[in-house]
Design an enzyme around this catalytic site. Structure first.
Site, PDB file in Angstrom:
ATOM      1  N   GLY A 160      53.833  78.969  23.937  1.00 17.60           N
ATOM      2  CA  GLY A 160      53.094  80.053  23.314  1.00 17.60           C
ATOM      3  C   GLY A 160      52.263  79.516  22.162  1.00 17.60           C
ATOM      4  N   ILE A 264      62.981  75.649  16.642  1.00 13.74           N
ATOM      5  CA  ILE A 264      62.379  76.635  15.737  1.00 13.74           C
ATOM      6  C   ILE A 264      62.272  77.988  16.441  1.00 13.74           C
ATOM      7  CG2 ILE A 264      61.202  75.032  14.204  1.00 13.74           C
ATOM      8  CD1 ILE A 264      59.396  76.697  17.130  1.00 13.74           C
ATOM      9  N   ARG A 266      65.204  80.365  18.318  1.00 11.96           N
ATOM     10  CA  ARG A 266      66.311  81.180  17.808  1.00 11.96           C
ATOM     11  C   ARG A 266      67.611  80.418  18.039  1.00 11.96           C
ATOM     12  NH1 ARG A 266      62.827  83.335  15.543  1.00 11.96           N
ATOM     13  NH2 ARG A 266      62.318  85.575  15.384  1.00 11.96           N
ATOM     14  N   HIS A 314      66.053  78.937   8.059  1.00 14.32           N
ATOM     15  CA  HIS A 314      65.084  79.805   8.747  1.00 14.32           C
ATOM     16  C   HIS A 314      63.867  80.087   7.855  1.00 14.32           C
ATOM     17  CE1 HIS A 314      64.882  82.971  12.192  1.00 14.32           C
ATOM     18  NE2 HIS A 314      63.685  82.518  11.897  1.00 14.32           N
TER      19      HIS A 314
END
Length: 353
Positions: A160, A264, A266, A314
């Site tokens: 993506g 990076i 989940r 995160h």
């Protein structure tokens, strides 16, 4: 067509002070649009009573999404995150009349920099030299193990917006890029990026990978992982299909090349106990994790002490440009709504992204 957006009210729930120039620009473009900005970082700020009854558009992460009864006129939920997994199961998400859009495309520059910053730290033993500097120690040991990236193979699991920027940077380092997607992308048209795009970034035409892989089965995934990857970047969203998809069997495949893993996406995509085992056995050369399972990671969790792992809380998504980019996505979708067009970054609720 509703160019003035008559009858629409947008509620912006962000942890920032109201951006007055942005609000004025929106209202200049859509003269009848009502805009309410609520700074969720201000503990003293209160939402107007009964505001949900008339809100048609909300821009938020997921700050206590209202029920359908509370927000009967909701039409669009514009998330400032790149994924929507935290909204699964909510009444608004399950409603077929409410559109959900992510901010996919606003995070690739900063997340890609995190990917390669952490990878290069391992490539060049920078952690060792940071510790040596703290001790005022001119320690030049370990230089024989340093390698550059030219000719190495970069595997991107999930091609993506973020994956495409990783490909762009990897190519600049001289790496060969392999891409994996859920759906087959065998034509030039299928390889185009239709998400929000920051000019000068990514791979909008899908030209960078030298080889494409696709599928939703374990065999398809394992075939991709068996391609002698030197660096594997997991860029997948968390869905029913991707949860727990990466474990012991996949680490055994990666052990042939001792692939370096960067996650990076989940945390729950990767089986954490089996990741620890792979690190302890040396099946993979190392791992850089901006996401973990569980999250936050408890102080006593064994992942903290696993060898050759870098963990950050995160934060790879963060950039001082985050606010302006997520507001730009909102503005683009309001424009598309006024023109009766297709939303950008709309979530396919069947697949969850």
């Amino acid at each position: 067509m509703n160019s003035t957006l008559t009858g629409h009210k947008v509620l912006i729930l962000l942890q920032y002070e109201a951006n007055i120039p942005f609000i004025e620009k929106l209202q200049a473009s859509h003269s009848e649009l009502e805009v309410v900005w609520h700074n969720i970082g201000d503990e003293n700020a209160q939402l107007p009573p009964n505001i949900w009854e008339t809100v048609t558009v909300i821009c938020t992460y997921d700050q206590s999404l209202p029920t359908l009864e509370q927000a009967p006129n909701m039409h669009l939920v514009q998330l400032v995150s790149s994924g929507a997994n935290h909204c699964y199961g909510s009444a608004l998400y399950e409603s077929p009349k409410v559109h959900f859009c992510t901010s996919n495309g606003i995070h690739p520059p900063q997340i890609t920099e995190w990917v390669f910053a952490t990878y290069l730290n391992f490539q060049h033993n920078l952690f060792q030299y940071i510790k040596a500097q703290e001790q005022c120690d001119w320690d030049d040991r370990g230089t024989r193990n340093i390698g550059d990236s030219v000719g190495l193979r970069l595997g991107i699991l999930g091609y993506g917006a973020i994956g495409r920027q990783c490909a762009r940077v990897g190519k600049a380092f001289g790496m060969d890029v392999y891409a994996y997607t859920m759906r087959e992308r065998s034509t030039p048209e299928a390889r185009l990026d239709d998400s929000y795009h920051i000019l000068g970034t990514g791979d909008p035409e899908g030209l960078l990978p030298s080889k494409w892989f696709h599928g939703t089965t374990k065999d398809a995934l394992n075939d991709f992982l068996a391609q002698d990857l030197d660096l594997l970047v997991i860029c997948l969203p968390l869905t029913a299909l991707t949860k727990g998809m990466f474990g012991k069997e996949q680490f055994e495949i990666l052990s042939k090349k001792r692939t370096f893993l960067s996650n990076i996406g989940r945390g729950p995509i990767v089986n954490t106990p089996e990741l620890i085992e792979a690190l302890e056995k040396g099946q993979i050369r190392g791992a850089a994790l901006d996401v973990t399972d569980p999250e936050p990671l408890p102080k006593e969790h064994p992942l903290w002490k696993a060898p050759n792992v870098f963990i950050s809380p995160h934060i790879s998504w963060y950039s001082k440009h985050h606010k302006e980019r997520c507001l730009d996505v909102l503005a683009q979708n309001l424009k598309r709504m006024s023109e009766g067009g297709k939303f950008i970054n709309e979530v396919d609720k069947v697949h969850g992204f």
